[in-house]
Motif scaffolding. Structure first.
Motif, PDB file in Angstrom:
ATOM      1  N   THR A  83       0.824  -1.223   0.000  1.00 15.95           N
ATOM      2  CA  THR A  83       0.000   0.000   0.000  1.00 15.95           C
ATOM      3  C   THR A  83       0.856   1.271   0.000  1.00 15.95           C
ATOM      4  OG1 THR A  83      -0.143  -0.009   2.421  1.00 15.95           O
ATOM      5  CG2 THR A  83      -1.912  -1.115   1.200  1.00 15.95           C
ATOM      6  N   TYR A  84       1.993   1.217   0.738  1.00 13.72           N
ATOM      7  CA  TYR A  84       2.844   2.415   0.826  1.00 13.72           C
ATOM      8  C   TYR A  84       3.477   2.766  -0.513  1.00 13.72           C
ATOM      9  CZ  TYR A  84       2.311   1.029   5.654  1.00 13.72           C
ATOM     10  OH  TYR A  84       1.778   0.650   6.846  1.00 13.72           O
ATOM     11  N   MET A  85       3.763   1.738  -1.307  1.00 14.61           N
ATOM     12  CA  MET A  85       4.374   1.979  -2.626  1.00 14.61           C
ATOM     13  C   MET A  85       3.431   2.793  -3.504  1.00 14.61           C
ATOM     14  SD  MET A  85       7.226   0.502  -2.214  1.00 14.61           S
ATOM     15  CE  MET A  85       7.040   0.866  -0.464  1.00 14.61           C
ATOM     16  N   VAL A  86       2.131   2.558  -3.313  1.00 17.44           N
ATOM     17  CA  VAL A  86       1.128   3.307  -4.068  1.00 17.44           C
ATOM     18  C   VAL A  86       0.939   4.694  -3.451  1.00 17.44           C
ATOM     19  CG1 VAL A  86      -1.300   3.356  -4.775  1.00 17.44           C
ATOM     20  CG2 VAL A  86      -0.003   1.195  -4.854  1.00 17.44           C
ATOM     21  N   SER A  87       0.828   4.762  -2.125  1.00 17.83           N
ATOM     22  CA  SER A  87       0.548   6.077  -1.507  1.00 17.83           C
ATOM     23  C   SER A  87       1.747   7.029  -1.590  1.00 17.83           C
ATOM     24  CB  SER A  87       0.036   5.938  -0.067  1.00 17.83           C
ATOM     25  OG  SER A  87       0.928   5.205   0.727  1.00 17.83           O
ATOM     26  N   TYR A  88       2.971   6.487  -1.642  1.00 14.75           N
ATOM     27  CA  TYR A  88       4.149   7.340  -1.836  1.00 14.75           C
ATOM     28  C   TYR A  88       4.437   7.607  -3.319  1.00 14.75           C
ATOM     29  CZ  TYR A  88       5.548   6.303   3.057  1.00 14.75           C
ATOM     30  OH  TYR A  88       5.614   6.168   4.413  1.00 14.75           O
ATOM     31  N   HIS A  89       3.574   7.072  -4.195  1.00 12.95           N
ATOM     32  CA  HIS A  89       3.750   7.218  -5.647  1.00 12.95           C
ATOM     33  C   HIS A  89       5.054   6.604  -6.146  1.00 12.95           C
ATOM     34  CE1 HIS A  89       0.207   9.741  -5.742  1.00 12.95           C
ATOM     35  NE2 HIS A  89       0.707  10.425  -4.750  1.00 12.95           N
ATOM     36  N   TYR A  90       5.526   5.577  -5.468  1.00 13.88           N
ATOM     37  CA  TYR A  90       6.693   4.839  -5.969  1.00 13.88           C
ATOM     38  C   TYR A  90       6.252   3.933  -7.121  1.00 13.88           C
ATOM     39  CZ  TYR A  90       9.205   6.093  -1.657  1.00 13.88           C
ATOM     40  OH  TYR A  90       9.811   6.752  -0.625  1.00 13.88           O
ATOM     41  N   LEU A  91       5.012   3.459  -7.066  1.00 12.98           N
ATOM     42  CA  LEU A  91       4.457   2.623  -8.128  1.00 12.98           C
ATOM     43  C   LEU A  91       3.187   3.279  -8.663  1.00 12.98           C
ATOM     44  CD1 LEU A  91       4.670  -0.942  -6.514  1.00 12.98           C
ATOM     45  CD2 LEU A  91       6.258   0.062  -8.166  1.00 12.98           C
ATOM     46  N   GLU A  92       2.967   3.076  -9.978  1.00  9.77           N
ATOM     47  CA  GLU A  92       1.737   3.600 -10.574  1.00  9.77           C
ATOM     48  C   GLU A  92       0.557   2.710 -10.225  1.00  9.77           C
ATOM     49  OE1 GLU A  92       1.852   4.324 -14.872  1.00  9.77           O
ATOM     50  OE2 GLU A  92       3.996   4.721 -14.541  1.00  9.77           O
ATOM     51  N   LEU A  93      -0.497   3.323  -9.711  1.00 10.54           N
ATOM     52  CA  LEU A  93      -1.692   2.574  -9.335  1.00 10.54           C
ATOM     53  C   LEU A  93      -2.218   1.725 -10.492  1.00 10.54           C
ATOM     54  CD1 LEU A  93      -3.992   2.000  -7.285  1.00 10.54           C
ATOM     55  CD2 LEU A  93      -5.181   3.973  -8.252  1.00 10.54           C
ATOM     56  N   GLU A  94      -2.269   2.307 -11.685  1.00 10.10           N
ATOM     57  CA  GLU A  94      -2.852   1.603 -12.837  1.00 10.10           C
ATOM     58  C   GLU A  94      -2.088   0.317 -13.174  1.00 10.10           C
ATOM     59  OE1 GLU A  94      -5.423   1.090 -14.641  1.00 10.10           O
ATOM     60  OE2 GLU A  94      -6.424   2.587 -13.412  1.00 10.10           O
ATOM     61  N   ARG A  95      -0.779   0.399 -13.045  1.00 13.59           N
ATOM     62  CA  ARG A  95       0.065  -0.771 -13.328  1.00 13.59           C
ATOM     63  C   ARG A  95      -0.219  -1.889 -12.310  1.00 13.59           C
ATOM     64  NH1 ARG A  95       6.630  -0.717 -14.493  1.00 13.59           N
ATOM     65  NH2 ARG A  95       6.863  -2.995 -14.454  1.00 13.59           N
ATOM     66  N   VAL A  96      -0.400  -1.497 -11.054  1.00 14.47           N
ATOM     67  CA  VAL A  96      -0.704  -2.461  -9.998  1.00 14.47           C
ATOM     68  C   VAL A  96      -2.084  -3.099 -10.237  1.00 14.47           C
ATOM     69  CG1 VAL A  96      -1.138  -2.717  -7.515  1.00 14.47           C
ATOM     70  CG2 VAL A  96       0.775  -1.296  -8.304  1.00 14.47           C
ATOM     71  N   LEU A  97      -3.080  -2.248 -10.498  1.00 13.52           N
ATOM     72  CA  LEU A  97      -4.446  -2.747 -10.720  1.00 13.52           C
ATOM     73  C   LEU A  97      -4.483  -3.698 -11.909  1.00 13.52           C
ATOM     74  CD1 LEU A  97      -6.454   0.577 -10.212  1.00 13.52           C
ATOM     75  CD2 LEU A  97      -6.526  -1.419  -8.692  1.00 13.52           C
TER      76      LEU A  97
END
Lengths: 203, 203
Positions: B137-151
């Protein structure tokens, strides 16, 4: 002088993280006591028992001695049990399964008491680093076990021994005695959406 | 005719348990779909990662193939890891430790991406029954990873594959995509009362 957005973002990030670091460092410096923790995992959400078993796995991975008493879930096939027993974790499993299957108060009470006696032995044994009392809360709320007897064994346990209690509707006095309490709230559950409980994931 | 209290209590207990049994049976009958579940363990309470690792231990105990990606906790000694690796569970561990220790956004982003690439490989591999994305979750909230790529990787995974995501402040869109969501609320925590985090229990 112009500072570009990327640099400003970096700077803000660094300042924010520095604050977090300071807060965490201060807390770590203040937390100096080493003793056994009584942890309660309660609430309606999924994951209580699993967090308990996860902590047992962690203890085993560190070469600690853990012991498990499973109240209620006696007749379920349990993947954790296989893995942990293979690593020297003793299990005492209450033999009657779910109480709504048996509907026999006397048999349930006797079974609960038998399981509890194993718990008492481990709670008195300094060689045991961690005792998991899985689904204990129901034994108290159904009056299968006396609250005072449970509290007394927990209070008198060896100083270094950790204990985890899981189950819904944990009694107020157990919550008060506990050092760490997590309440798991069920936000949503696949089961309610028609997904079957599956071996190796749900049990 | 007089009925004694004990008998009346027995009878009430039986009726109550019968109702519980009927409700559970009806739900079990309705839950017929077998497919991989996306589970989110979020909230501030203790036990999220541990429930995730407990589920991995359960899967291993059932002979299933699990894989673990640990975001953030890279430099911690981890008892679960030792135990589970010994049972053939591959780990990908993000190497930078807590971000408030490193305070380097670029290095964190690169490390997050490297860990995520392992996640993507496992999320595309039908031989993997369960993927634990610990602290994602932190990788998404810190914008280290793109949400769309994860989804996208989660949506396209094999039908039978279970996934567990842990961490505070889970993004709303991950919650929406999930089948099962438990929110762990911290009622109290030994650490706040000055008790030190202890190996084999807290980590």
């Amino acid at each position: 002088m112009t500072i570009n957005t990327e640099q400003r973002q970096q700077q803000r990030h660094r300042e924010r993280q520095q604050k977090v670091k300071e807060a965490v460092d201060a807390k770590v410096a203040a937390a100096t006591e080493e003793r056994g923790v009584l942890m309660v995992l309660t609430g309606n959400g999924k994951g209580k028992s699993t967090a308990g078993f996860g902590t047992v796995a962690r203890a085993v991975g560190h070469g600690k001695q853990a012991a498990v008493v499973q109240f209620i879930k006696g007749n379920w096939d349990c993947g954790e049990r296989k893995l942990l027993e293979a690593h020297g974790v003793p299990f005492e499993v209450m033999a009657t399964g779910f109480t709504w299957e048996t509907q026999d108060r006397e048999a349930d009470t006797a079974a609960a008491l038998k399981a509890w006696e194993a718990a008492e032995r481990w709670l008195a044994d300094p060689a045991i680093d961690l005792v998991l009392l899985d689904e204990l809360t129901y034994m108290v709320s159904y009056h299968y076990l006396e609250l005072e007897r449970v509290l007394s064994a927990l209070r008198q346990r060896p100083l270094h021994q950790h204990v985890i209690i899981t189950g819904r509707n944990c009694h107020r006095q157990l919550i008060e005695l506990a050092d760490t309490v997590s309440e798991l709230e069920c936000v949503k559950h696949a089961f309610e959406a028609g997904v079957k409980a599956q071996p190796g994931f749900d049990f």
